[in-house]
Scaffold this motif. Structure first.
Motif, PDB file in Angstrom:
ATOM      1  N   GLY A  52       0.836  -1.191   0.000  1.00  0.00           N
ATOM      2  CA  GLY A  52       0.000   0.000   0.000  1.00  0.00           C
ATOM      3  C   GLY A  52       0.865   1.233   0.000  1.00  0.00           C
ATOM      4  N   GLY A  53       0.293   2.333  -0.485  1.00  0.00           N
ATOM      5  CA  GLY A  53       1.025   3.586  -0.544  1.00  0.00           C
ATOM      6  C   GLY A  53       1.221   4.202   0.822  1.00  0.00           C
ATOM      7  N   PRO A  54       1.764   5.423   0.860  1.00  0.00           N
ATOM      8  CA  PRO A  54       2.028   6.087   2.144  1.00  0.00           C
ATOM      9  C   PRO A  54       0.755   6.297   2.955  1.00  0.00           C
ATOM     10  CG  PRO A  54       3.116   7.232   0.332  1.00  0.00           C
ATOM     11  CD  PRO A  54       2.208   6.225  -0.287  1.00  0.00           C
ATOM     12  N   GLY A  55       0.891   6.165   4.271  1.00  0.00           N
ATOM     13  CA  GLY A  55      -0.197   6.506   5.171  1.00  0.00           C
ATOM     14  C   GLY A  55      -1.360   5.552   5.204  1.00  0.00           C
ATOM     15  N   THR A  56      -1.190   4.350   4.635  1.00  0.00           N
ATOM     16  CA  THR A  56      -2.319   3.413   4.567  1.00  0.00           C
ATOM     17  C   THR A  56      -2.424   2.507   5.780  1.00  0.00           C
ATOM     18  OG1 THR A  56      -0.919   1.934   3.234  1.00  0.00           O
ATOM     19  CG2 THR A  56      -2.409   3.400   2.038  1.00  0.00           C
ATOM     20  N   GLY A  57      -1.583   2.701   6.764  1.00  0.00           N
ATOM     21  CA  GLY A  57      -1.685   1.919   7.990  1.00  0.00           C
ATOM     22  C   GLY A  57      -1.010   0.571   7.942  1.00  0.00           C
ATOM     23  N   LYS A  58      -0.065   0.387   7.027  1.00  0.00           N
ATOM     24  CA  LYS A  58       0.600  -0.909   6.883  1.00  0.00           C
ATOM     25  C   LYS A  58       1.340  -1.304   8.165  1.00  0.00           C
ATOM     26  CE  LYS A  58       3.119   0.364   3.370  1.00  0.00           C
ATOM     27  NZ  LYS A  58       2.695   1.791   3.322  1.00  0.00           N
ATOM     28  N   THR A  59       2.064  -0.339   8.750  1.00  0.00           N
ATOM     29  CA  THR A  59       2.816  -0.639   9.969  1.00  0.00           C
ATOM     30  C   THR A  59       1.881  -0.982  11.118  1.00  0.00           C
ATOM     31  OG1 THR A  59       4.679   0.745   9.303  1.00  0.00           O
ATOM     32  CG2 THR A  59       4.433   0.307  11.659  1.00  0.00           C
ATOM     33  N   VAL A  60       0.777  -0.232  11.248  1.00  0.00           N
ATOM     34  CA  VAL A  60      -0.210  -0.522  12.290  1.00  0.00           C
ATOM     35  C   VAL A  60      -0.717  -1.953  12.150  1.00  0.00           C
ATOM     36  CG1 VAL A  60      -2.522   0.059  13.127  1.00  0.00           C
ATOM     37  CG2 VAL A  60      -0.908   1.883  12.553  1.00  0.00           C
ATOM     38  N   VAL A  61      -1.054  -2.336  10.922  1.00  0.00           N
ATOM     39  CA  VAL A  61      -1.557  -3.688  10.669  1.00  0.00           C
ATOM     40  C   VAL A  61      -0.490  -4.720  11.024  1.00  0.00           C
ATOM     41  CG1 VAL A  61      -2.296  -5.283   8.851  1.00  0.00           C
ATOM     42  CG2 VAL A  61      -3.219  -2.957   8.928  1.00  0.00           C
ATOM     43  N   ALA A  62       0.749  -4.462  10.625  1.00  0.00           N
ATOM     44  CA  ALA A  62       1.829  -5.421  10.882  1.00  0.00           C
ATOM     45  C   ALA A  62       2.060  -5.627  12.375  1.00  0.00           C
ATOM     46  CB  ALA A  62       3.106  -4.960  10.191  1.00  0.00           C
ATOM     47  N   LEU A  63       2.046  -4.538  13.144  1.00  0.00           N
ATOM     48  CA  LEU A  63       2.275  -4.661  14.583  1.00  0.00           C
ATOM     49  C   LEU A  63       1.109  -5.373  15.269  1.00  0.00           C
ATOM     50  CD1 LEU A  63       3.832  -1.169  15.344  1.00  0.00           C
ATOM     51  CD2 LEU A  63       5.011  -3.362  15.113  1.00  0.00           C
ATOM     52  N   HIS A  64      -0.100  -5.052  14.861  1.00  0.00           N
ATOM     53  CA  HIS A  64      -1.250  -5.783  15.391  1.00  0.00           C
ATOM     54  C   HIS A  64      -1.150  -7.267  15.031  1.00  0.00           C
ATOM     55  CE1 HIS A  64      -3.905  -3.159  17.467  1.00  0.00           C
ATOM     56  NE2 HIS A  64      -4.075  -2.311  16.472  1.00  0.00           N
ATOM     57  N   ARG A  65      -0.651  -7.549  13.836  1.00  0.00           N
ATOM     58  CA  ARG A  65      -0.525  -8.954  13.415  1.00  0.00           C
ATOM     59  C   ARG A  65       0.476  -9.694  14.306  1.00  0.00           C
ATOM     60  NH1 ARG A  65      -1.481 -12.745   9.763  1.00  0.00           N
ATOM     61  NH2 ARG A  65       0.223 -14.009   8.939  1.00  0.00           N
TER      62      ARG A  65
END
Length: 568
Positions: A52-65
């Motif tokens: 996903g592009g910038p600001g799409t919450g990828k890191t948030v999703v990864a940490l929750h995962r």
């Protein structure tokens, strides 16, 4: 305790997004959308790629995962461990506060420069040198360097064993080394090398009983002394520090590197010796050499004799306290005064390179930035792991994406792959992201452009610095932004202005941070001051891709300062 994942609708999400950013990750970490929840709870087996592009919450999703995996399969992942790999120390400092808030503290969080136990690296190479060190071409250079005899190794063997004068010339020793290294790592091959040496000596003698001769040979002090120099234990960092002479590197890398590339590589290690610090790219080279050489074997300390003890006792007269005998009889100070590195070389060799730990799950964020050599380094820690890999090709700072993708696939092995795509930009106001989008699309026409869902009605400011100093322009921009936002502000300059602007760090009661462009990966602020965007693009290995990253860090306000004349 069940993992607390709150799935919210657009209204609650937008309310969370409008709040000010602090030093740690925003409260959005506790609120996710349904499509993000699907990626979080996906099967743990194989490889999960989140794009996903910038600001799409990828890191948030990864940490929750990561937290979800520990909750849902605690025995497997708590026992095997989860490794989270981020691009920089600034990034890891930013998110390390988040994992406890998710209920997990048993995750190993490492920046790329800290992934090798015994090495800490934060300095960056010049883009040309980083590209050279990151490419798989360097592996063959390292293989040749690792196969060379240790520095100072004798080229001939002369000894008197069991009544016989033994003489082994350089070609014979070279052949023994080559045969041993076919089946042994150097640091684990000492016994095999000694055995081959004994066989070569016996081939010259062939008198009496072979077993008797080999027993005497094996117990010979002359052989001990020769082996300690000819097959000395080799620290992988010493191999790199032996590559400081351009002509030597050029001969070693013949057919692999040009003379100019050899010169740049040699100069980078001269710089390391001058500064006493490794670069981030060096960590992967050290890891590769460690895999080739094997772990350094500690020598057993010999029993200290009466006169050794007397000599050590005398040290007290010179003010040296708490001295104990270390390996090879060298003094070691409990207080640390003696063992503190005295010069740059000692700082580079401080600590011990440990074999890589193995993890049950590996999470890689900002995956588009890893070089092929860095993928191999991460892969050694995830040979039996499942993976979560997060990235966006348009933000890559590594130039050869095809080579990196091949190395990434090799690190995964043959595991099945599942993919999730995030297409909504929750971070940037639409006015800010539109500005960044117009910068990247001419360079990367197929960039993954997400939909920015917030508007502020305020366009980014562009200021051409015609009069006054750079500092005065930065101060004015800071005064304006400080009055408009309540939260964090980042000043992002190219390298040539970074030192001069450090005094702004911590201004506005700690709200201001001065940070280099590459270290902004994965981070965000309420407002940013982007100084000299052309200079940022020119000095960065990813060019406009790195500038794109910088231009997508602000949530609410952005000011761009351009020199009237760009001095190249």
């Amino acid at each position: 305790q069940a993992l607390d994942l709150v799935v919210v609708g657009d209204g609650a999400l937008m309310a969370a997004l409008t709040r000010s950013r602090g030093r740690q990750m925003r409260d959005i970490v506790a609120t996710i959308q349904r499509h993000q929840d699907e990626a979080i709870r996906a099967t743990s087996r194989g490889v999960t790629e989140i794009t996903g592009g910038p600001g799409t919450g990828k890191t948030v999703v990864a940490l929750h995962r990561a937290a979800y995996l520990l909750y849902s399969e605690r025995r497997r992942f708590e026992h095997g461990g989860i490794l989270v790999v981020g691009p920089s120390a600034a990034y890891t400092a930013y998110i390390e506060r988040v994992l406890p808030s998710l209920g997990e503290e048993s995750v190993a969080l490492r920046a790329l420069g800290d992934l090798v136990d015994g090495v800490t690296a934060a300095r960056s190479d010049h883009p040309d040198v980083a590209a050279l060190k990151g490419s798989l071409r360097i592996r063959r250079v390292l293989a040749r360097a690792a196969a060379r005899p240790p520095a100072g190794a004798p080229t001939q063997f002369r000894a008197f064993v069991a009544g016989h004068a033994i003489r082994l010339d350089e070609p014979t020793l070279r052949d023994i080394r080559r045969r041993v290294l076919r089946t042994h790592q150097h640091n684990l091959g000492s016994d095999a090398a000694r055995e081959h040496l004994g066989q070569a000596a016996w081939a010259q003698v062939r008198s009496g009983e072979r077993s008797d001769f080999l027993d005497v040979f094996d117990g010979s002090r002359e052989v001990d002394e020769f082996m300690s120099a000819w097959w000395a234990q080799v620290d992988p960092r010493e191999v790199l520090l032996g590559l400081t002479d351009t002509d030597d590197v050029s001969r070693l890398a013949g057919g692999l590197l040009t003379h100019d590339e050899s010169a740049r590589l040699a100069l980078s290690f001269v710089d390391a010796l001058e500064q006493g610090s490794w670069t981030v790219a060096d960590a992967a080279l050290i890891d590769d050499l460690a895999a080739r050489l094997g772990p350094v074997q500690e020598q057993v300390a010999e029993e200290v004799g009466f006169y050794d003890i007397e000599e050590l006792d005398d040290l007290a007269a010179y003010g040296v306290q708490d001295v104990r005998v270390g390996v090879n009889g060298r003094p070691h100070s409990e207080g640390g005064a003696i063992s503190t590195p005295a010069d740059a070389r000692e700082r580079l060799l401080q600590g011990r390179i440990e074999p890589p730990s193995s993890y049950a799950h590996v999470l890689v964020d900002e995956a588009q930035d890893l070089s092929p050599m860095q993928w191999r380094m991460v892969g050694r820690r995830g040979r039996s792991a499942s993976w979560t890999v997060v990235g966006d090709a348009a933000q890559a700072s590594w130039p050869d994406l095809d080579e990196a993708l091949r190395a990434r696939r090799e690190a995964y092995g043959s595991q099945p792959l599942q993919a999730f795509h995030m297409d909504t930009n929750y971070r940037n106001a639409r006015e800010i992201f539109d500005y960044a989008r117009d910068v990247i699309l001419p360079v990367v026409p197929d960039a993954d452009i997400p939909l920015a869902v917030r508007e502020t009605g305020v366009l980014p400011r562009e200021v051409v610095m015609r009069e006054g100093s750079v500092r005065s322009h930065v101060q004015q921009a800071l005064d304006e932004l400080g009055a408009e936002v309540d939260g964090s502000i980042a000043i992002i300059p190219p390298t040539r202005w970074h030192e001069d602007l450090r005094t702004f760090e911590g201004a506005l009661e700690g709200r201001v941070q001065v940070i280099d462009p590459l270290s902004t990966k994965g981070l965000e602020w309420d407002a940013t001051i982007v100084l000299d965007p052309d200079g940022i693009a020119e000095e960065s290995p990813g060019g406009a891709r790195v500038l794109y990253v910088v231009l997508t860090r602000a949530a609410h306000r952005m000011t761009v300062l351009r020199p009237e004349t760009y001095y190249r």
